[in-house]
Structure formats: C-alpha cells, structure tokens
Motif scaffolding. Structure first.
Motif, short mmCIF file in Angstrom:
data_model
loop_
_atom_site.label_atom_id
_atom_site.label_comp_id
_atom_site.label_asym_id
_atom_site.label_seq_id
_atom_site.Cartn_x
_atom_site.Cartn_y
_atom_site.Cartn_z
N SER A 257 13.35 0.52 -2.16
CA SER A 257 11.76 1.49 -1.94
C SER A 257 11.81 2.13 -3.47
N VAL A 258 12.03 2.36 -4.65
CA VAL A 258 11.20 2.39 -5.90
C VAL A 258 9.83 1.49 -5.87
N PRO A 259 8.72 1.85 -6.20
CA PRO A 259 7.70 0.67 -6.27
C PRO A 259 8.42 -0.30 -8.15
N ARG A 261 10.74 -1.43 -9.29
CA ARG A 261 11.45 -2.42 -9.72
C ARG A 261 10.71 -3.95 -9.09
N THR A 262 10.17 -3.67 -8.10
CA THR A 262 9.16 -5.05 -7.29
C THR A 262 7.61 -5.53 -8.19
N PRO A 263 7.41 -6.66 -8.05
CA PRO A 263 5.62 -6.86 -8.53
C PRO A 263 4.91 -6.12 -7.36
N ARG A 264 3.26 -6.16 -9.09
CA ARG A 264 2.42 -5.24 -8.00
C ARG A 264 2.13 -5.99 -7.15
N GLY A 265 1.96 -5.45 -5.36
CA GLY A 265 1.46 -5.87 -4.84
C GLY A 265 1.96 -6.18 -4.06
N GLU A 266 3.39 -6.70 -4.24
CA GLU A 266 4.69 -6.94 -3.17
C GLU A 266 4.56 -5.87 -2.10
N ARG A 267 5.47 -6.65 -0.75
CA ARG A 267 6.14 -5.87 0.08
C ARG A 267 7.47 -5.31 -0.65
N LEU A 268 7.62 -3.91 -0.67
CA LEU A 268 8.88 -2.74 -1.02
C LEU A 268 9.87 -3.69 -0.69
N PRO A 269 10.99 -4.11 -0.61
CA PRO A 269 11.58 -4.13 0.29
C PRO A 269 12.65 -3.11 1.08
N GLY A 270 12.64 -1.92 0.51
CA GLY A 270 13.03 -0.57 1.39
C GLY A 270 13.85 -0.64 1.99
N ILE A 271 13.96 -0.32 3.20
CA ILE A 271 15.82 -0.33 4.15
C ILE A 271 14.61 0.20 5.45
N VAL B 204 12.36 8.68 0.62
CA VAL B 204 12.20 7.76 -0.33
C VAL B 204 12.19 6.56 0.36
N SER B 205 12.65 6.30 1.48
CA SER B 205 12.74 5.15 2.21
C SER B 205 12.29 5.07 2.75
N ALA B 208 8.50 4.01 1.22
CA ALA B 208 8.42 2.47 0.82
C ALA B 208 7.95 1.73 2.15
N ASN B 212 3.84 -0.33 2.63
CA ASN B 212 3.96 -1.32 3.52
C ASN B 212 3.27 -1.62 4.17
N MET B 215 -0.20 -1.87 2.49
CA MET B 215 -0.67 -3.24 1.97
C MET B 215 -0.83 -4.35 3.38
N GLY B 233 4.50 5.81 -10.05
CA GLY B 233 4.52 4.61 -9.54
C GLY B 233 4.42 4.33 -8.42
N HIS B 237 1.85 0.21 -8.26
CA HIS B 237 1.71 -0.53 -7.19
C HIS B 237 1.48 -0.92 -6.62
#
Lengths: 324, 338, 299
Positions: A257-259, A261-271, B204-205, B208, B212, B215, B233, B237
């Motif tokens: 969920s922390v940005p 680790r994910t490439p810029r502009g891509e959806r965050l995996p998250g939960i 945090v979750s 995210a 999303n 975006m 951060g 992003h």
C-alpha cells in the motif's frame, strides 16, 4: 540475560453492552536493552491498547484478562495500582501522540517537570530543576533555562513533544512506550525527533517500543517489528526480514500500500476490503475475508508459527515456504 | 507550424491571501489614537499565500507539497473558489473568475471541486447519503432521468454499494466517507479536482484504495488534479509535476522525476533527505535545525535562510525570484543566481 | 468494493438519540412528569371535577373548604376550595393550561426569532452581526423581571401582552446560543463543501447550518420554557400578569397567599406543588438533553 520487556500471551478485553471486544488477543513479543521495537498496525489493530496494557493504563470496561508482562523478569500484569505507580514514570514511561496529554496547560514547564522528578525521588527543588534543565538539553531544546519558565502554549507542536519526551527521560527509564508521537508533526520536525530518540536509545540503553501505523518510520528507526491486525500479532521479526520477505499476506499488503514500492502512476496493490468491525470479527483468522489465499482451514484460529529465532507469523499459507 | 498551447485549465497569477485579525471598534479607536500620537500599531497580518504563480494544464496532476504554515490549503481553497484572493487573479480556462457574470461564475465554481481532509467533518451529519450526493446536481438541474439512478451511479463510480443511500454518515467508516465525498464532488460533473490532504486521515491500506480510485477516475473522466499533501511518497506516485511551498511562497517546481532526482532548493533537498522511506533501514536521521517560523513573523528576505545550511548575506535581505534553472524546472534560491 | 456489514436496522439519528436519552432514570422521570402535566393541561375540561370559571356552578358558601371535603351537590373537593368556592384541583388543571400555554408559546416564538437572528449574524458577519449582537448584549444586561414589568406596565395586563413581554425577554438567549453554535459550525468542512457546490447562502444557512446548530438550541429551549413559566408565575403573583378570569398557577398562588398563615394552606400550596412539578420535570428533561446532545457536537 533477561530482556527489558517480555510480553507473553497478553490479552485485553473490553466488555460493553454490545459484546466483548478482544482488543488485544494473545500478544507476545520481547524487547532487549537498547533495542527499538516497532509495533505496527492500522486503526483498530490493538497496538495502542497493547501499549496501555503494558503500562497499566487500561480503564474499565477494559481489563487485562490473560498473559504476563515481564519487566526485567518481574511480572507486572496484575500488579496493584500503588506498585504500578512506582514503576510508571520511573522505570517505564509513555509518550503519547498528543503532547497535551502529558502537559498541563495551566502550569509552567518547570513546575511540571520538578513535580515529575519529586514524585519518585526525594531531591531538593534546585536539584530537580537542574535535572529538568539537563533533560531539556538532551532532547535538543535551545536555551533551556528560558524555556523552563514558559507555558506549554508558548511552544510549537514539535517542541511540546520534545518536552513530553524530556519528561519521559527524567528518571532514565529502562523502557519507553511511544504511541504515535510523531504522527501529527511535520516531516522536518519528525526527523528531528526521530534523530534525538535514536541517539538516546543508543547512548542510554533505553528499550523503546514505538507504536505507529507508518512502516517507513519503523524502517528507519526500529530493529524489530511486530505487525498487528484485529488484536493479534500476525507477523514479527527483524525489520529487514519482515520488510524484505514478509510472510503474512497482511504484511505484504501493507507494504504494497505504500507508494514507494510501486512504479509511478501504476495502481497500488494494497489490500481489498475493509478492517472488519471489532464487534464482528470473522471466526478464525480475522484477515481471511480480505485474503486471496484463504481456504477452509483459515476458519480456525491460526496459532503462532515460529520461523527462525525471533521470527514468527500467524498464517496457514505464509508467502514464502519456510525452510524446515 | 505548431498549434498554439491551449490556455491552462487553472492559472494563478500573483495570487496572495492575507488574513488580518478583524479589529472591533474599541481596537480601531485605540489604533487611531495611537496613530495620531505618532506611535502607530501595525495590524497583525498573516500572509498565508504570497504572490504565487501557478498554472495547471488540462489532464495534469500537480502535486502541492509543504509543511504547516506553507499556505497549500489556502491556495487550494482559492483554486476551488471557496476563498477569494486578496491580490492577483484566478483564471479558469483563461478567464478571470472574478470578472464573470453570476451564471458563468457558478459554472466555473462547479467545474472545480474539492475533496477535503477530514472524512468526519466534510459530510453533513444530518443528511442521508443520497441527499448529500444528490442535492447539488438537483439544485443545479444537472440530472437527466430519475434522481435515484443518478445518485446510485455516482456512488458506484466512487466504489460504494448503492444499497446504502438511505444511511447517515455516522454509519460509515473513514474510507467510505471519503468515497461519499468523492461521489458528491463527481456528481456535479467537474473537470478539476482539488484534493486537500484527501488521504492523510486514512489508514494505509484504505489510502492505497483511494489513491487507486483517483488514478482510475483520472483516466475514465479525463480529470485534472491539484493534489495537496505533505506526504512526499504519495505525491511522487501520483503527480506529473510537483510544486513545493514554504511559508506562503513557491520555492521550487519541476516535473516529478526531476524534483526527486535533482532537487535544487535547499529546503527541497532537506525535505527529501528527511522523509522516512521503507527501504532506508536503521538510518541516521539527520535533521535540519530550527523550527518552522510563525507565519505572523516570517524571516526577511528568503523565508528559509535561518535554517539553510548554505545561507549567505544576500539571503536575509532579498527575496529570491523563481528562476528557471532547467527546462520546466524552477527554483527560488540565490545560489542559482551568483 | 462495497461496504461491509453496517448497523443491523434503520439506525436514524432519532433512534440513537432516544436510546441515549432513556439511559438516565431521572430523565425518564422528568418525561413522565412533563407528560402528566401536559395531559392535565390539555384535557383539563374533561378531567376536572368542576369548571372553576362557570359562575353558575360556584357557591361562595363553599369557599375555603379543606381538602377532602365534599360539596352539598356531591362534587368532591379533593384539594379543597379557594376563597371563591372554586375547586382547587380544577383550578390547577386550568391554571396549568395557561401556564404551559404561555410558557411553551413564548419560548417557541422567541426561539424562532432569536435563532434566526443568531444564525444570520454568524453567517453574514460584518455590521449586521455587530448590530444584532449589541442588541443581544443590551437585552441581556437587564434583569428579565425588570424588562417584563416595564413592558407590562406600558401595555397593560392580558395574556397576549404577557407573551409579548416573555418573548422580548427570551429571544436574546436563543440568539446568543445560535450564533455561538453557528460560528463553530460555519468553518466546518461540510459547509465549505456546500459553498464549493455553489449552493445559495439561504440554502446553506437553513438546510445545512441550522439542523446542526439545533441541539444546543433545543436545550436552551427546554430551559427557557421552565423559565418562562416561572417568570409568568412571578408576574401573575405580583398582579401584573394574566387577568383574574384566566388564572395561571401564579395567580392561584397569589390568591391564596393571604391565607397561608391562617391555616388554609391548600389554596397556595397545591398550585405551588403543581408549578414545582412542572418546572422540575422540564429541567430534568433539559439536563439529560444537554448531556445527550453534547457529545454529538464533538463529532
């Protein structure tokens, strides 16, 4: 050598009309002298209540119902209040998110600090004042003599938090519990406080339990980390091990969920989904309703599976197969 | 032959916002007397925003970063039309908002919507969700077809189950409330969203998930964003371009990669160095000295000079201008101008 | 992604409020007392043993009879009679009508006027606010009784004039409370959102601001009703309130005052008890209302 703090099977329950809330459920971890342990979780995870339970500040309807809290080898979990009061402030100190929970707005700083010193030791006022002055210097407050005569409202937020930390340090406690102390502060001020605290743990050998939701702060500050979800520790271990190779899907989700680790502009995996209501936790593993790996066995309570020494998780389907 | 650049969607020219403590009649009398006696009292003025120029092109995401007292929230409110500027102009698609007739002004206001920070204070606790989301489009006659279908569509777009339209805000979690706020903003069909620390108060979750959503909405609805945050951060992003503010002024602005790879202004450098990162383990936190000055008494010249490791004589006297140091990269520091 | 399980049934703010309110036994007692008093007042003509204003039914020879006595015609005088031969119990029921009617009526009217002024002052600000608030200060700096007495001395007696005097005395409390509440709410983000959505000022003030400023106003209103009833009783006691033909509780007490020391206590005493019960009941309700409605404001 006994560690400064060892928590074994701690459980704290809150009884309300709506039911029993298991705010802390079978929590175990250990902190050694001079170490920083990060207790990480989101809201409702029970991390703050764990801190309050350790220092004995849980008010009814909450109660520590099970477990041991070994402070320097001695179980303080069910100590009577007068005994606890001797420990609090002297050997175990707590710093809160809002420094105004520590500071009395109508008293001058020196009055409060001298009072805190004299509460545990019989020293003269002059000696107590000198100690207070030194403590303020330790946390990096400029012109401490002047600042002693000021009132809390004359300080900025960051300064107030430093004063709260200084008060925590007055008796050189062996253990400090810090509950989100820098969450409300600006980045530059947070960095200052983290720098001070880091130095202090190193130089004074204080054990530090840092409670926060911010994984990045833990990454920089802590040696070990325990991740909490719905009252339980779902994973614990050294910071490097947990952040680089998480075993529990929740930990992985949190990191995802922390940005950064994910490439810029891509959806965050998250939960996906939301934290379940504390009154209505799923049976078995509380995370299973949000977990892609859940199967039937997850409907039973996952026990703590040790991985390596100091590393453990509560998952029937951990992310990386643990070598036997 | 190149086609001319279309006007930026939102442009701020020399915009300032001053807050003065409103004096009651007794204070005004005292001031007049003192003035007459030759000892005038300066009224206390806070320059929350100080002569800022900012342009956001259509489809861009501009990240606005700064700490307390930098004026980013005030700036956001001026862009959204909630707070009028003390000086300068706010232009929407090339037109000064202040000069528009009431109908056009209202249109412009509806096109720029705001998502607020506090999910608990940004929804009217007495209204049901359906009313919160549907009131404005109904009043402004934006709904074609049945009301309920429109509201349901907005909620679905924000990721909420329309079955809950009859509920009240207190029955939802923080993240869900934020989605309701997003649905409310989208319901009036804006093309520009100002997000004022929209995810700061969330776990945090959930953060995210909302990021999303932002975006996704950007792609689906071709939205333009001004994303205000203190979280570098998150800004890195999401944004194409980053603007950094300190005590009411813009100190640096550049495309995102540029700012993070080659920060120029000492404040930006310090900010980036001090931000905790998940990959920076057991680091030695080195902090810049000093406190953020009070906006009531900002340091003269460059506001940052008391804390700057590279300050020299000129910095305490002259306000540095925002100069272009590389294509698209501007910084307000005398070090670039020696 | 959809919301997970929420409250099991329709949980309106009203239901939550009622559940919270009922937690205090005293408050429930207060509600019971108020309900009894209100019932007596509304249904006075049907439940009174005698119509105390029907001169045909009265016999002055029945005057000053102690409680428990029975008239020659078989009408029980449960609480005795006054000096005119009127049944005390009936007098109290009809008196409650006047007292409650005047009290609630004036509180409502004052509430509407005062709250509107306070809200407008807070939202519009500037000179309007200054003017309104200076008027409020002026009003509140005089003792209420003094103001009421002056107005009644000027206008003369009568229910209408009494209500006017009470409204003049009460509106300022509402205005001050409404303004304070509105000032706090005005800066909240949901109001900013309403502005961002280009809603009209009137809509924002009455649809968004007012409902959220209501809790403290309701509390003030409750206490104001009690105050108004007490004030009216005082005025009537002094002979400046309602006319003798429509006696409120205050007037009844006044009538019997001269007999207090000669042993005929019931003529003043029982109306006094009725007044006490009414005011205590209202205050108990108001206390709990204040506690219940307050934490909500903090959300």
């Amino acid at each position: 050598m006994t560690g400064t703090l060892e928590v074994r099977g701690l459980s704290t329950h809150f009884t309300s009309r709506a039911g029993v809330v298991r705010a802390v459920d079978d929590v175990s971890f250990a902190v050694q002298r001079g170490e920083v342990m990060g207790l990480v979780g989101e809201s409702g995870s029970g991390k703050s209540v764990t801190g309050f339970s350790i220092i004995g500040l849980v008010d009814p309807p909450g109660r520590v119902v099970a477990g041991q809290i070994l402070f320097q080898g001695r179980d303080i979990a069910r100590l009577p209040e007068p005994e606890l009061r001797k420990l609090r402030g002297r050997h175990i100190a707590m710093v809160f998110q809002d420094p105004m929970m520590t500071l009395n707005p109508v008293l001058r700083i020196d009055t409060q600090m001298i009072e805190a010193v004299q509460a545990h030791e019989t020293v003269s006022t002059a000696a107590a004042r000198a100690r207070s002055r030194n403590a303020l210097g330790l946390v990096g407050i400029p012109s401490p003599d002047e600042r002693l005569r000021a009132y809390p409202h004359q300080f900025s937020g960051g300064m107030r938090q430093r004063v709260a930390i200084a008060i925590a340090l007055l008796h050189r406690p062996e253990l400090i519990l810090a509950d989100e102390p820098t969450t409300a502060l600006d980045v530059t001020i947070q960095a200052q406080i983290l720098a001070e605290v880091q130095g202090l743990a190193r130089d004074l050998g204080t054990a530090l339990v840092w409670i926060t939701h911010d994984l990045s702060v833990i990454a920089g500050l802590a040696d070990h980390v325990a991740v909490m979800y719905a009252g339980r520790i779902v994973e614990k271990g050294s910071v490097d091990a947990v952040l680089d190779h998480p075993l529990h899907p929740y930990t992985a989700g949190l990191i995802g969920s922390v940005p950064s680790r994910t490439p810029r502009g891509e959806r965050l995996p998250g939960i996906p989904g939301m934290t379940p209501s504390v009154l209505n936790l799923p049976v078995g593993c509380a995370f299973r309703t949000r977990c892609a790996r859940a199967t039937a066995v997850c409907e039973t309570d996952p026990p703590e599976f040790p991985a390596e020494p100091g590393r453990a998780h509560r998952c029937f389907h951990p992310l990386v197969a643990v070598p036997a | 032959m190149t086609t001319p650049m279309p006007a930026p969607m939102i442009e701020l020219r020399g915009v300032s916002k001053r807050f003065e403590k409103a004096a009651d009649s007794a204070t005004r009398l005292v001031r007049r007397v003192r003035g007459a006696l030759g000892a005038p009292v300066q009224p206390q003025i806070v320059r929350a925003v100080d002569r800022v120029d900012l342009a956001v092109a259509r489809g861009e995401v501009v990240g606005l970063v700064g700490e307390s007292g930098c004026g980013k929230s005030t700036l956001g409110r001026m862009v959204a039309g909630i707070a009028p500027p003390s000086d300068g102009q706010v232009l929407y698609q090339g037109q000064d908002v202040a000069t528009l007739d009431p109908a056009a002004a209202r249109q412009a206001k509806l096109r720029v919507q705001m998502i607020f920070q506090d999910p608990y204070a940004s929804l009217n606790p007495r209204l049901r969700v359906s009313e919160i989301v549907g009131e404005a489009p109904r009043v402004h006659r934006l709904i074609q077809g049945p009301y309920d279908a429109y509201v349901d569509a907005q909620l679905r777009r924000a990721g909420l189950d329309p079955a809950y339209t009859r509920r009240y805000p207190h029955q939802f979690s923080g993240g869900q409330r934020q989605r309701i706020g997003i649905a409310r903003a989208l319901a009036v069909q804006p093309d520009f969203l100002v997000c004022d620390e929209a995810v700061a108060a969330l776990d945090v979750s959930i953060q995210a998930q909302i990021l999303n959503l932002f975006m996704d909405l950007r792609r689906e609805l071709d939205l333009t964003y001004l994303f205000i945050s203190h979280d570098l951060g998150v800004v890195e992003h999401l944004s194409d371009r980053v603007v950094i503010m300190y005590l009411g002024r813009v100190v640096e602005q550049a495309p995102t990669e540029e700012v993070f790879a080659r920060p120029n202004h000492p404040y930006t450098q310090a900010l980036l160095a001090e931000v905790p990162r998940i990959d920076a383990r057991r680091r030695r936190f080195t902090a810049i000295k000093g406190e953020i000055p009070s906006p009531l008494a900002p340091p003269p010249g460059c506001h940052f000079h008391p804390r700057c490791p590279h300050a020299f004589a000129r910095c305490s006297v002259e306000v540095p201008a925002l100069l272009e140091i590389a294509p698209g990269h501007r910084s307000a520091c005398h070090l670039n101008d020696r | 992604m959809s919301a997970t399980a929420l409250a099991p049934r329709e949980e309106t703010p009203l239901r939550r409020f009622l559940a919270e309110f009922a937690r205090s036994r005293l408050a429930v007692l207060g509600v019971v007392l108020v309900a009894l008093v209100a019932f007596a007042a509304i249904f006075a003509p049907w439940i009174s043993p005698q119509d105390p204003y029907d001169l045909a039914q009265l016999d002055i020879m029945d005057g000053r009879l102690p409680p428990g006595s029975v008239s020659p015609t078989g009408v029980p005088y449960l609480l005795g009679t006054d000096d005119q031969g009127r049944d005390m119990l009936s007098g109290i029921f009809y008196g409650l009508r006047i007292s409650l009617g005047v009290g609630v009526g004036s509180a409502l009217i004052a509430g509407i006027i005062g709250s509107a002024l306070g809200l407008v002052a807070a939202y519009v600000g500037g000179r309007t606010e200054s003017i309104i608030m200076r008027l409020v200060d002026l009003q509140l700096s005089f003792p209420s009784i003094l103001v009421a007495l002056m107005i009644l001395a000027f206008l003369g007696k009568g229910i209408g004039n009494v209500m006017l005097a009470l409204v003049m005395v009460e509106w300022a409390y509402y205005a001050r409370t409404a303004r304070g509440s509105a000032l706090a709410e005005r800066r909240r983000e949901y109001i900013e959102a309403a502005e961002c959505l280009a809603l009209s000022r009137a809509r924002i003030v009455f649809r968004h601001l007012l409902p959220n400023c209501l809790p403290p106003l309701i509390v003030v209103g409750t206490f104001q009703v009690a105050r108004a009833i007490a004030l009216e009783a005082t005025l009537s006691f002094l002979g400046l309130g309602v006319p003798v033909t429509e006696p409120s509780l205050g007037l009844l007490i006044a009538n019997g005052y001269q007999y207090m020391l000669s042993g005929k206590y019931w003529i003043s005493f029982y109306p006094g008890i009725a007044l006490l019960v009414t005011i205590v009941g209202i205050n108990l309700v108001g206390d709990q209302l204040r506690d219940v409605l307050n934490p909500r404001l903090q959300k």
